[in-house]
Design a protein around this motif. Structure first.
Motif, PDB file in Angstrom:
ATOM      1  N   LEU A 100      -4.183 -24.122  45.182  1.00  0.00           N
ATOM      2  CA  LEU A 100      -3.749 -23.012  44.402  1.00  0.00           C
ATOM      3  C   LEU A 100      -2.215 -22.803  44.094  1.00  0.00           C
ATOM      4  O   LEU A 100      -1.545 -22.399  43.194  1.00  0.00           O
ATOM      5  N   SER A 101      -1.295 -23.564  45.106  1.00  0.00           N
ATOM      6  CA  SER A 101       0.225 -23.502  45.067  1.00  0.00           C
ATOM      7  C   SER A 101       0.813 -24.524  44.114  1.00  0.00           C
ATOM      8  O   SER A 101       2.045 -24.784  44.118  1.00  0.00           O
ATOM      9  N   THR A 102      -0.342 -25.818  43.876  1.00  0.00           N
ATOM     10  CA  THR A 102       0.198 -26.650  43.131  1.00  0.00           C
ATOM     11  C   THR A 102       0.720 -26.340  41.478  1.00  0.00           C
ATOM     12  O   THR A 102      -0.189 -25.808  40.939  1.00  0.00           O
ATOM     13  N   PRO A 103       2.029 -26.392  41.076  1.00  0.00           N
ATOM     14  CA  PRO A 103       2.342 -25.908  39.801  1.00  0.00           C
ATOM     15  C   PRO A 103       1.744 -26.672  38.798  1.00  0.00           C
ATOM     16  O   PRO A 103       1.475 -27.948  38.867  1.00  0.00           O
ATOM     17  N   PRO A 104       1.429 -26.099  37.590  1.00  0.00           N
ATOM     18  CA  PRO A 104       0.723 -26.833  36.387  1.00  0.00           C
ATOM     19  C   PRO A 104       1.960 -27.728  35.672  1.00  0.00           C
ATOM     20  O   PRO A 104       3.150 -27.469  36.087  1.00  0.00           O
ATOM     21  N   GLY A 105       1.669 -28.647  34.836  1.00  0.00           N
ATOM     22  CA  GLY A 105       2.627 -29.274  34.016  1.00  0.00           C
ATOM     23  C   GLY A 105       2.995 -30.574  34.735  1.00  0.00           C
ATOM     24  O   GLY A 105       2.074 -31.119  35.500  1.00  0.00           O
ATOM     25  N   ASP A 106       4.203 -30.846  34.435  1.00  0.00           N
ATOM     26  CA  ASP A 106       4.900 -32.367  34.861  1.00  0.00           C
ATOM     27  C   ASP A 106       5.667 -32.116  36.291  1.00  0.00           C
ATOM     28  O   ASP A 106       6.177 -33.325  36.289  1.00  0.00           O
ATOM     29  N   THR A 107       5.565 -31.149  36.856  1.00  0.00           N
ATOM     30  CA  THR A 107       6.434 -31.044  37.760  1.00  0.00           C
ATOM     31  C   THR A 107       5.650 -31.785  39.174  1.00  0.00           C
ATOM     32  O   THR A 107       4.578 -31.241  39.910  1.00  0.00           O
ATOM     33  N   PRO A 108       6.129 -33.172  39.821  1.00  0.00           N
ATOM     34  CA  PRO A 108       5.076 -33.737  40.617  1.00  0.00           C
ATOM     35  C   PRO A 108       5.725 -33.251  42.072  1.00  0.00           C
ATOM     36  O   PRO A 108       6.575 -32.878  42.298  1.00  0.00           O
ATOM     37  N   LEU A 109       4.587 -33.281  43.124  1.00  0.00           N
ATOM     38  CA  LEU A 109       4.484 -33.020  44.325  1.00  0.00           C
ATOM     39  C   LEU A 109       4.173 -34.318  45.003  1.00  0.00           C
ATOM     40  O   LEU A 109       3.183 -34.838  44.697  1.00  0.00           O
ATOM     41  N   ARG A 110       4.894 -34.940  46.023  1.00  0.00           N
ATOM     42  CA  ARG A 110       4.571 -36.028  46.818  1.00  0.00           C
ATOM     43  C   ARG A 110       3.705 -35.690  48.026  1.00  0.00           C
ATOM     44  O   ARG A 110       3.186 -36.643  48.610  1.00  0.00           O
ATOM     45  N   GLY A 111       3.734 -34.330  48.403  1.00  0.00           N
ATOM     46  CA  GLY A 111       3.073 -34.116  49.806  1.00  0.00           C
ATOM     47  C   GLY A 111       3.318 -32.592  49.938  1.00  0.00           C
ATOM     48  O   GLY A 111       4.412 -32.101  49.733  1.00  0.00           O
ATOM     49  N   GLN A 112       2.231 -32.063  50.596  1.00  0.00           N
ATOM     50  CA  GLN A 112       2.187 -30.508  51.157  1.00  0.00           C
ATOM     51  C   GLN A 112       1.921 -30.737  52.558  1.00  0.00           C
ATOM     52  O   GLN A 112       0.909 -31.233  53.074  1.00  0.00           O
ATOM     53  N   ILE A 113       2.710 -29.920  53.475  1.00  0.00           N
ATOM     54  CA  ILE A 113       2.350 -29.862  54.858  1.00  0.00           C
ATOM     55  C   ILE A 113       2.764 -28.949  55.587  1.00  0.00           C
ATOM     56  O   ILE A 113       3.543 -28.016  55.155  1.00  0.00           O
ATOM     57  N   THR A 114       1.878 -28.457  56.551  1.00  0.00           N
ATOM     58  CA  THR A 114       2.119 -27.215  57.279  1.00  0.00           C
ATOM     59  C   THR A 114       1.854 -27.613  58.776  1.00  0.00           C
ATOM     60  O   THR A 114       1.150 -28.222  59.074  1.00  0.00           O
ATOM     61  N   VAL A 115       2.985 -27.058  59.687  1.00  0.00           N
ATOM     62  CA  VAL A 115       3.056 -27.415  61.062  1.00  0.00           C
ATOM     63  C   VAL A 115       3.017 -26.138  61.617  1.00  0.00           C
ATOM     64  O   VAL A 115       3.778 -25.199  61.576  1.00  0.00           O
TER      65      VAL A 115
END
Length: 677
Positions: A100-115
């Motif tokens: 749900l938090s991943t933005p639309p379009g061409d903005t890439p994310l290399r990783g999401q992490i929660t500690v």
């Protein structure tokens, strides 16, 4: 020896000797021209490189600002989604929250992490495996975010899921009561600057782009903390290039620019700090000062003794800025290569001509001689033209010929002569203006009974527009002394000539009957006949001091009021008055103000606005208050000593900052009657 042999030897001498001499002369002339072109081209190339680097860094800083703001907003959405997921269920499956938090379009994310606080790590990459010894709670991004510092940016890291380098943003997550549950973070690829490589290669193959923190906490004097360095292969996995970013920087731009190992470990461990630091702390403070004020710029600063061009611009994201660095020598390399090319081409042509002449010497001596003359004629014409220019003949032109570089040199000569003529004419005009200004200022002030006087005018350029004068026996009356300080708008020859005209009009009018108001009214009317409608004018403070009546009268024609320090009362007054600048209106009457002669020991200072409007290194103005303090502290001294004290205090305040306006002051001190007697 036969006539044939003698003729052959004569022809040989006439052919070979001139060729050798012309070859030597051509080499010297080419070296001189090549050196001139190299120096001129180098200056132009460096200026062009600075302009290009500034435009690049400003454009890319704006792009990075937008990208950084989007990443921060993405992290905020991710934190809310993770908090909602944890509150809704004890299950640690955050897949839906990440999606749900991943933005639309061409903005890439290399990783999401929660500690979480208990050490559990929840990654968006389900196949990622964490090292057994890895404790995410010991990472710098976790500790800073968990400490309540809001969104935290950290140096390039290796994402544990993708194993690729990226920038980490982290923030704390809390439950409904506000208790910290842990930290959630995301990693984005550090692509800033990569899209500018093709542009930067036109300046230098060794250029570097950095994202820095220009005001890192608790590290005074360390320089700029490097958050990220542009990777020429941004999609290459970390470590694939065989060297760290710090190593690559050390090879291309000198070890010591970045302090620390430079191995970004990020989510997999602590990242050793790296620094971008110029050799001179003053350069660092100037760049930091600009960035703190939100200014971009270009400067030259040395790193390990080598000169570099620095282009920088703030990104608008929490003390971050983009910095582009390129060796200055690379920016001017094309000029050196062009000089070498010109010399090599010319030398090859000379050698080829010599071989041809020697091979055909017995058969075509005469023809070879004319060919040699034809080849060297353009250079000879250039040399003769330069000789004429050296003697002041700027009408000379050459007919470009000879082909290739020789023709280009002739064209360059013809294009350069008008600029050289204009420069010489301007130089002569400025010399004349300097001489006019120098001759019109009094060499020494006249001796006036009852007054101790001192004056000085310091132009901010070669020619100033300020003036001062002291005229005894004003209006033909003994004991009446006229004094004035004037300030002409602008600088240069026009200002000097207008000042000369006004000074002559004042001196002519003061020798006729009248008073202060009548004098300035007549001078303004005469001056307006030349200046009305041109935008040129002159401000003036004119004062007449009568030793017999012990009174003084003055006219303030648009000039700053004079400052009067009453030593007995330890108070300051300003001699105000109404009046517009001279030469603005053709019909304008001026009124004079009067009061008693100052008491012995009092100090009267008439100055131009170049004194109190002078600025120091921090941009603050010198101000009239500092002038008053110097007058008070030195009131018991002579007028000359008071004047020198004001100028010394002004110089100490400005330090190395040049004056933006002329500095002129006139100091008057009434003397005790007994001392005067």
């Amino acid at each position: 020896m036969s006539v044939r042999v003698r003729l052959f030897l004569l022809l040989l001498a006439l052919t070979v000797a001139p060729m050798l001499l012309m070859r030597l002369n051509g080499r010297v002339a080419m070296q001189t021209l090549a050196d001139h072109l190299t120096n001129r081209s180098a200056r132009l190339l460096v200026a062009k490189a600075k302009e290009q680097m500034l435009l690049l860094v400003q454009d890319h800083a704006q792009l990075w600002q937008k990208e950084g703001q989007l990443l921060q907003q993405t992290l905020r959405v991710q934190a809310v989604a993770v908090e909602d997921a944890l509150e809704a269920s004890r299950d640690t499956d955050l897949t839906e929250a990440y999606r749900l938090s991943t933005p639309p379009g061409d903005t890439p994310l290399r990783g999401q992490i929660t500690v979480l606080e208990d050490g559990r790590v929840i990654s968006s990459n389900e196949s990622a495996r964490m090292p057994r010894s890895f404790d995410a709670r010991q990472t710098i991004w976790y500790r800073l975010a968990q400490g309540g510092q809001g969104i935290v940016w950290t140096a390039p890291v290796i994402d544990p899921g993708t194993r690729r380098v990226g920038i980490t943003l982290s923030t704390a997550i809390k439950d409904a009561s506000g208790r910290v549950l842990g930290v959630t973070a995301l990693t984005a690829p550090f692509s800033i600057g990569g899209f500018s490589r093709e542009h930067m290669r036109s300046i230098s193959e060794r250029s570097k782009t950095f994202l820095v923190d220009y005001d890192p906490p608790d590290t005074p004097g360390q320089g700029f903390s490097i958050i990220g360095e542009a990777d020429p292969n941004p999609e290459e996995p970390a470590g694939a290039s065989g060297q760290s970013m710090g190593q690559g920087m050390g090879q291309s731009m000198g070890q010591g620019m970045m302090h620390g190992a430079g191995h970004g470990q990020g989510m997999l461990g602590l990242s050793a700090p790296r620094w971008l630091t110029p050799d001179d702390p003053i350069d660092m403070s100037l760049v930091r000062s600009d960035l703190k004020r939100g200014l971009s710029g270009v400067r030259q600063a040395e790193i390990n003794g080598k000169d570099y061009l620095w282009a920088y611009a703030p990104t608008g994201v929490k003390n971050t800025a983009l910095v582009l660095i390129a060796p200055k020598s690379d920016a001017a390399a094309d000029a050196e290569r062009a000089s070498e090319f010109i010399q090599t081409s010319f030398s090859e042509q000379l050698h080829l001509t010599l071989v041809i002449l020697l091979a055909a010497l017995l058969a075509v001596v005469a023809a070879a001689w004319f060919v040699a003359r034809g080849f060297t004629r353009p250079i000879t014409a250039l040399a003769e033209a330069w000789e004429k220019v050296a003697h002041g003949d700027f009408t000379v032109r050459v007919k470009p010929g000879g082909g290739g570089e020789i023709t280009a040199l002739g064209q360059s000569f013809n294009e350069m002569i008008p600029h050289l003529e204009e420069h010489t004419r301007l130089k002569h005009s400025m010399a004349l203006a300097r001489e006019v200004h120098r001759l019109l200022l009094p060499g020494t002030l006249p001796t006036v009974a009852g007054l101790d006087m001192a004056a000085r005018s310091i132009p901010c350029e070669d020619t100033g527009g300020d003036s001062y004068d002291v005229i005894p026996r004003a209006h033909g009356l003994p004991g009446l002394t006229a004094a004035m300080v004037g300030d002409v708008s602008g600088h240069g020859l026009d200002a000097a000539l207008l000042m000369a005209t006004a000074r002559a009009l004042v001196r002519m009018r003061v020798r006729q009957p009248g008073n202060a108001a009548q004098t300035i009214t007549d001078v303004s009317a005469l001056l307006a006949q030349d200046t009305y409608g041109t935008g040129r004018f002159m401000t003036m403070f004119y004062i007449e001091l009568d030793a017999r009546s012990r009174r003084m009268a003055w006219v303030r024609a648009g000039h700053d009021p004079a400052i009067l320090y009453r030593a007995g009362e330890d108070t300051f007054d300003e001699l105000h008055g109404q009046g517009v600048p001279l030469g603005v209106l053709e019909q304008r009457s001026f009124a004079q103000s009067e009061q008693a002669w100052p008491a012995p020991g009092d100090v009267l200072l008439i100055g131009s606005d170049g004194i109190w409007e002078a600025r120091g290194p921090d941009g603050t103005m010198f101000g009239k208050q500092r002038v008053r303090e110097v007058m008070r502290a030195n009131a018991s001294r002579s007028a000359a000593a008071i004047m020198e004290a004001v100028l010394e205090e002004l110089s100490a305040f400005q330090q190395d900052v040049p004056s933006a306006d002329d500095v002129t002051l006139l100091v008057l001190k009434p003397l005790n009657p007994e001392r005067n007697a």
